[in-house]
Design a protein around this motif. Structure first.
Motif, PDB file in Angstrom:
ATOM      1  N   PHE A 271       0.420  -1.070  -0.207  1.00 59.73           N
ATOM      2  CA  PHE A 271       0.407  -0.495   0.015  1.00 59.73           C
ATOM      3  C   PHE A 271       0.611   0.875  -0.139  1.00 59.73           C
ATOM      4  O   PHE A 271       0.303   2.417  -1.041  1.00 59.73           O
ATOM      5  CB  PHE A 271      -1.311  -0.014   1.145  1.00 59.73           C
ATOM      6  N   ARG A 272       1.680   1.117   0.858  1.00 59.79           N
ATOM      7  CA  ARG A 272       3.262   2.662   1.243  1.00 59.79           C
ATOM      8  C   ARG A 272       3.217   3.198  -0.539  1.00 59.79           C
ATOM      9  O   ARG A 272       3.286   4.293  -0.246  1.00 59.79           O
ATOM     10  CB  ARG A 272       4.393   2.211   1.889  1.00 59.79           C
ATOM     11  N   ASN A 273       4.139   1.774  -1.293  1.00 66.74           N
ATOM     12  CA  ASN A 273       4.501   1.324  -2.281  1.00 66.74           C
ATOM     13  C   ASN A 273       3.314   2.567  -3.548  1.00 66.74           C
ATOM     14  O   ASN A 273       3.965   2.994  -3.855  1.00 66.74           O
ATOM     15  CB  ASN A 273       5.323   0.241  -2.768  1.00 66.74           C
ATOM     16  N   VAL A 274       1.887   1.994  -3.492  1.00 73.16           N
ATOM     17  CA  VAL A 274       1.144   2.804  -4.141  1.00 73.16           C
ATOM     18  C   VAL A 274       0.730   4.161  -3.796  1.00 73.16           C
ATOM     19  O   VAL A 274       0.790   4.629  -4.601  1.00 73.16           O
ATOM     20  CB  VAL A 274       0.097   1.295  -4.168  1.00 73.16           C
ATOM     21  N   PHE A 275       1.191   3.843  -2.907  1.00 69.56           N
ATOM     22  CA  PHE A 275       0.368   5.680  -1.948  1.00 69.56           C
ATOM     23  C   PHE A 275       1.522   6.386  -2.801  1.00 69.56           C
ATOM     24  O   PHE A 275       1.402   7.262  -3.203  1.00 69.56           O
ATOM     25  CB  PHE A 275       0.346   5.591  -0.815  1.00 69.56           C
ATOM     26  N   ASN A 276       3.255   6.318  -2.560  1.00 68.05           N
ATOM     27  CA  ASN A 276       4.031   6.791  -3.537  1.00 68.05           C
ATOM     28  C   ASN A 276       4.525   6.697  -4.534  1.00 68.05           C
ATOM     29  O   ASN A 276       4.347   8.050  -4.939  1.00 68.05           O
ATOM     30  CB  ASN A 276       5.012   6.283  -2.363  1.00 68.05           C
ATOM     31  N   LEU A 277       4.062   6.053  -5.612  1.00 63.63           N
ATOM     32  CA  LEU A 277       3.629   6.293  -6.485  1.00 63.63           C
ATOM     33  C   LEU A 277       2.450   7.213  -7.172  1.00 63.63           C
ATOM     34  O   LEU A 277       2.726   7.901  -8.146  1.00 63.63           O
ATOM     35  CB  LEU A 277       3.216   4.653  -7.142  1.00 63.63           C
ATOM     36  N   LEU A 278       1.337   6.978  -6.585  1.00 62.41           N
ATOM     37  CA  LEU A 278       0.326   7.963  -6.959  1.00 62.41           C
ATOM     38  C   LEU A 278       0.787   9.758  -6.614  1.00 62.41           C
ATOM     39  O   LEU A 278       0.797  10.354  -7.474  1.00 62.41           O
ATOM     40  CB  LEU A 278      -1.253   7.871  -6.070  1.00 62.41           C
ATOM     41  N   ILE A 279       1.398   9.907  -5.061  1.00 59.62           N
ATOM     42  CA  ILE A 279       2.041  11.598  -5.434  1.00 59.62           C
ATOM     43  C   ILE A 279       2.940  11.364  -5.925  1.00 59.62           C
ATOM     44  O   ILE A 279       3.007  12.363  -7.005  1.00 59.62           O
ATOM     45  CB  ILE A 279       2.552  11.071  -3.689  1.00 59.62           C
TER      46      ILE A 279
END
Length: 129
Positions: free
Chosen positions: A3-11
């Motif tokens: 989830f953290r990697n997806v969140f960073n990718l979105l940001i």
């Protein structure tokens, strides 16, 4: 963790999108259409300001009296100083020799200190228009 990697990718994607969009918004062109009389009017305004016709500032008076003596005083002034414009003004029945167009009293005082070395009777005035 995923989830953290997806969140960073979105940001990061969002920031790239915003900066790309902002960079595109910075481009443009401006076209100015002005009347052909504007440069002439600006030139006229500058000449009137130079001759102390528009300002409510201060001037220095060197002489008040007859025309021949006024011409003599202005010639003497122009031979010594060149920093400030000088003119002869007519006020019935006398002529005045005025020097400079100073926006502030402080500027006029500084000029007066210099001018009084050669024209001891010079003084500052604020002309009435």
């Amino acid at each position: 963790m995923k989830f953290r990697n997806v969140f960073n990718l979105l940001i990061i994607s969002f920031l790239l999108l915003v900066t790309t969009h902002t960079a595109d918004a910075q481009e443009g062109s401006v076209t100015i259409n002005q009347d052909s009389k504007i440069p002439k009017l600006l030139t006229l305004k500058k000449s009137l300001e130079k001759d102390n016709k528009l300002t409510d500032g201060y001037t220095i008076q060197l002489y008040y009296g007859e025309l021949n003596k006024a011409n003599s005083v202005i010639r003497k002034y122009r031979g010594i100083y060149g920093a400030w414009p000088a003119s002869i003004e007519y006020e019935t029945p006398n002529y005045k020799v005025w020097v400079g167009s100073f926006a502030t009293r402080l500027e006029a005082d500084r000029a007066l200190v210099e001018i009084q070395d050669n024209f001891s009777s010079a003084f500052i005035l604020k002309p009435n228009k």
